[in-house]
Write a protein that holds these residues in place. Sequence first.
Motif, PDB file in Angstrom:
ATOM      1  N   THR A 102      62.669 -41.396  57.552  1.00 18.24           N
ATOM      2  CA  THR A 102      62.500 -40.744  56.258  1.00 18.24           C
ATOM      3  C   THR A 102      61.056 -40.334  55.976  1.00 18.24           C
ATOM      4  OG1 THR A 102      62.224 -42.894  55.159  1.00 18.24           O
ATOM      5  CG2 THR A 102      64.453 -41.995  55.214  1.00 18.24           C
ATOM      6  N   SER A 103      60.907 -39.358  55.129  1.00 23.90           N
ATOM      7  CA  SER A 103      59.670 -38.864  54.507  1.00 23.90           C
ATOM      8  C   SER A 103      58.700 -38.148  55.440  1.00 23.90           C
ATOM      9  CB  SER A 103      58.939 -39.962  53.737  1.00 23.90           C
ATOM     10  OG  SER A 103      59.736 -40.388  52.659  1.00 23.90           O
ATOM     11  N   ARG A 104      58.191 -38.802  56.462  1.00 26.25           N
ATOM     12  CA  ARG A 104      57.214 -38.212  57.387  1.00 26.25           C
ATOM     13  C   ARG A 104      57.385 -38.833  58.768  1.00 26.25           C
ATOM     14  NH1 ARG A 104      56.853 -36.070  53.210  1.00 26.25           N
ATOM     15  NH2 ARG A 104      55.031 -35.316  52.057  1.00 26.25           N
ATOM     16  N   ILE A 105      56.943 -38.078  59.790  1.00 30.47           N
ATOM     17  CA  ILE A 105      56.981 -38.555  61.174  1.00 30.47           C
ATOM     18  C   ILE A 105      55.621 -38.305  61.818  1.00 30.47           C
ATOM     19  CG2 ILE A 105      57.990 -38.237  63.469  1.00 30.47           C
ATOM     20  CD1 ILE A 105      60.529 -37.148  62.026  1.00 30.47           C
ATOM     21  N   LEU A 106      55.048 -39.350  62.394  1.00 26.02           N
ATOM     22  CA  LEU A 106      53.890 -39.236  63.272  1.00 26.02           C
ATOM     23  C   LEU A 106      54.420 -39.607  64.663  1.00 26.02           C
ATOM     24  CD1 LEU A 106      51.281 -41.123  61.055  1.00 26.02           C
ATOM     25  CD2 LEU A 106      51.458 -38.663  61.377  1.00 26.02           C
ATOM     26  N   TRP A 107      54.594 -38.595  65.519  1.00 33.34           N
ATOM     27  CA  TRP A 107      55.203 -38.791  66.843  1.00 33.34           C
ATOM     28  C   TRP A 107      54.109 -39.185  67.821  1.00 33.34           C
ATOM     29  CZ3 TRP A 107      58.747 -34.460  69.273  1.00 33.34           C
ATOM     30  CH2 TRP A 107      59.483 -34.998  70.330  1.00 33.34           C
ATOM     31  N   LEU A 108      54.282 -40.316  68.472  1.00 33.24           N
ATOM     32  CA  LEU A 108      53.258 -40.876  69.352  1.00 33.24           C
ATOM     33  C   LEU A 108      53.459 -40.478  70.811  1.00 33.24           C
ATOM     34  CD1 LEU A 108      52.949 -44.493  67.906  1.00 33.24           C
ATOM     35  CD2 LEU A 108      51.787 -42.389  67.186  1.00 33.24           C
ATOM     36  N   GLN A 109      52.338 -40.247  71.475  1.00 33.04           N
ATOM     37  CA  GLN A 109      52.316 -39.993  72.909  1.00 33.04           C
ATOM     38  C   GLN A 109      51.495 -41.095  73.565  1.00 33.04           C
ATOM     39  OE1 GLN A 109      50.063 -36.564  74.216  1.00 33.04           O
ATOM     40  NE2 GLN A 109      51.297 -36.398  76.058  1.00 33.04           N
ATOM     41  N   GLY A 110      52.069 -41.751  74.552  1.00 30.62           N
ATOM     42  CA  GLY A 110      51.344 -42.776  75.289  1.00 30.62           C
ATOM     43  C   GLY A 110      50.231 -42.163  76.119  1.00 30.62           C
ATOM     44  N   LEU A 111      49.138 -42.913  76.267  1.00 28.57           N
ATOM     45  CA  LEU A 111      47.978 -42.434  77.015  1.00 28.57           C
ATOM     46  C   LEU A 111      47.691 -43.249  78.273  1.00 28.57           C
ATOM     47  CD1 LEU A 111      45.529 -41.692  74.045  1.00 28.57           C
ATOM     48  CD2 LEU A 111      46.983 -40.083  75.299  1.00 28.57           C
ATOM     49  N   GLU A 112      48.549 -44.232  78.565  1.00 24.04           N
ATOM     50  CA  GLU A 112      48.314 -45.107  79.707  1.00 24.04           C
ATOM     51  C   GLU A 112      49.436 -44.930  80.740  1.00 24.04           C
ATOM     52  OE1 GLU A 112      46.556 -49.099  78.678  1.00 24.04           O
ATOM     53  OE2 GLU A 112      47.395 -48.554  76.721  1.00 24.04           O
ATOM     54  N   PRO A 113      49.159 -44.172  81.825  1.00 27.23           N
ATOM     55  CA  PRO A 113      50.180 -43.953  82.853  1.00 27.23           C
ATOM     56  C   PRO A 113      50.745 -45.275  83.381  1.00 27.23           C
ATOM     57  CG  PRO A 113      48.313 -42.494  83.224  1.00 27.23           C
ATOM     58  CD  PRO A 113      47.903 -43.463  82.137  1.00 27.23           C
ATOM     59  N   GLY A 114      52.082 -45.333  83.448  1.00 29.69           N
ATOM     60  CA  GLY A 114      52.748 -46.536  83.946  1.00 29.69           C
ATOM     61  C   GLY A 114      52.899 -47.631  82.906  1.00 29.69           C
ATOM     62  N   VAL A 115      52.213 -47.499  81.782  1.00 26.86           N
ATOM     63  CA  VAL A 115      52.319 -48.484  80.702  1.00 26.86           C
ATOM     64  C   VAL A 115      53.148 -47.911  79.549  1.00 26.86           C
ATOM     65  CG1 VAL A 115      51.033 -49.853  78.988  1.00 26.86           C
ATOM     66  CG2 VAL A 115      50.144 -49.593  81.315  1.00 26.86           C
ATOM     67  N   ASN A 116      52.734 -46.739  79.063  1.00 25.37           N
ATOM     68  CA  ASN A 116      53.461 -46.086  77.972  1.00 25.37           C
ATOM     69  C   ASN A 116      53.520 -44.566  78.168  1.00 25.37           C
ATOM     70  OD1 ASN A 116      50.874 -45.197  77.174  1.00 25.37           O
ATOM     71  ND2 ASN A 116      50.660 -46.873  75.722  1.00 25.37           N
ATOM     72  N   GLN A 117      53.232 -44.128  79.384  1.00 22.99           N
ATOM     73  CA  GLN A 117      53.256 -42.702  79.723  1.00 22.99           C
ATOM     74  C   GLN A 117      53.940 -42.531  81.072  1.00 22.99           C
ATOM     75  OE1 GLN A 117      49.712 -40.506  81.310  1.00 22.99           O
ATOM     76  NE2 GLN A 117      49.711 -39.628  79.241  1.00 22.99           N
ATOM     77  N   GLY A 118      54.929 -41.624  81.126  1.00 25.24           N
ATOM     78  CA  GLY A 118      55.623 -41.322  82.371  1.00 25.24           C
ATOM     79  C   GLY A 118      56.789 -42.251  82.654  1.00 25.24           C
ATOM     80  N   GLY A 119      57.686 -41.778  83.495  1.00 23.56           N
ATOM     81  CA  GLY A 119      58.822 -42.588  83.943  1.00 23.56           C
ATOM     82  C   GLY A 119      59.655 -43.139  82.807  1.00 23.56           C
ATOM     83  N   ASP A 120      60.125 -44.389  82.987  1.00 25.52           N
ATOM     84  CA  ASP A 120      60.992 -44.990  81.968  1.00 25.52           C
ATOM     85  C   ASP A 120      60.218 -45.798  80.924  1.00 25.52           C
ATOM     86  OD1 ASP A 120      60.315 -47.175  83.526  1.00 25.52           O
ATOM     87  OD2 ASP A 120      62.367 -47.899  83.788  1.00 25.52           O
ATOM     88  N   VAL A 121      58.899 -45.561  80.832  1.00 22.61           N
ATOM     89  CA  VAL A 121      58.084 -46.230  79.809  1.00 22.61           C
ATOM     90  C   VAL A 121      57.405 -45.217  78.879  1.00 22.61           C
ATOM     91  CG1 VAL A 121      57.675 -48.305  81.196  1.00 22.61           C
ATOM     92  CG2 VAL A 121      56.054 -46.381  81.328  1.00 22.61           C
ATOM     93  N   ASP A 122      57.794 -43.957  78.930  1.00 19.32           N
ATOM     94  CA  ASP A 122      57.115 -42.897  78.195  1.00 19.32           C
ATOM     95  C   ASP A 122      57.431 -42.943  76.695  1.00 19.32           C
ATOM     96  OD1 ASP A 122      55.679 -40.086  79.103  1.00 19.32           O
ATOM     97  OD2 ASP A 122      56.721 -39.977  77.179  1.00 19.32           O
ATOM     98  N   SER A 123      56.429 -43.264  75.885  1.00 15.37           N
ATOM     99  CA  SER A 123      56.627 -43.401  74.441  1.00 15.37           C
ATOM    100  C   SER A 123      57.097 -42.105  73.791  1.00 15.37           C
ATOM    101  CB  SER A 123      55.337 -43.874  73.766  1.00 15.37           C
ATOM    102  OG  SER A 123      55.041 -45.200  74.145  1.00 15.37           O
TER     103      SER A 123
END
Length: 172
Positions: A102-123
Motif C-alpha cells: 500500500t501507499s508507496r513502493i521503494l523497490w530494492l536492487q541488491g548490490l552484492e553478487p551471490g549474496v543479494n544479486q543474481g541467480g536465486d538470491v536476487d532481491s
Amino acid sequence: MAERLGAAAEPVEQALVVDVSSQRLYLFESGELVGSFPVSTAERGTGNRKGSLQTPLGLHRVDEKIGADAQRGMIFRGRQPTGELAEILQGPDERAARDDVTSRILWLQGLEPGVNQGGDVDSKQRYIYIHGTPEEGRIGRPASHGCVRMTNADVITLFDGVREGALVDIIE
C-alpha cells in the motif's frame, strides 16, 4: 555499518539502514542520522533465497520509486495502483485477508553478487520492497513475507525524502 556504506564506490549522500534486530529503519544524510522509523521485516527471519519469504540481508539501493501521487492506503498489484484503498488495521493481532502493498513502493536492487544479486538470491527479482501495509498494528515486529513494511504515513514521508539510488543496508 558505517564502514560498509563508506566502502561504496561513490560518496554516500543518503543511506538507509534496516536493523532487523530492532525492527527499525534509520535514514542518514551525509553521515548524520535524520530519521528513524519502526518497520516490520519477515516473519520467517532473514535469508536471501528466492521463495524463502525471508528478508534479504546486505547492501542494496533504491532502484525504483513507485506511487508518488497515490492516495494514502492505495493498494498496488504488480506495482500498479488498483484504485482500491486498504482497510488499515491497528490491532497487534489483526491480519488482512491479503498481503497488500500500500501507499508507496521503494523497490530494492541488491548490490552484492551471490549474496543479494543474481541467480536465486536476487532481491530485485524477488520483488523486495520497502512499502506500506494495511497491517499497521503489526509494525515493530517481524510479520512480512520478505519485504520491509512501514506504516502508510511513514512510507510516504520516507518516499518523499529518499532519492532513487540511495543505499540501503539490511543488517541483523
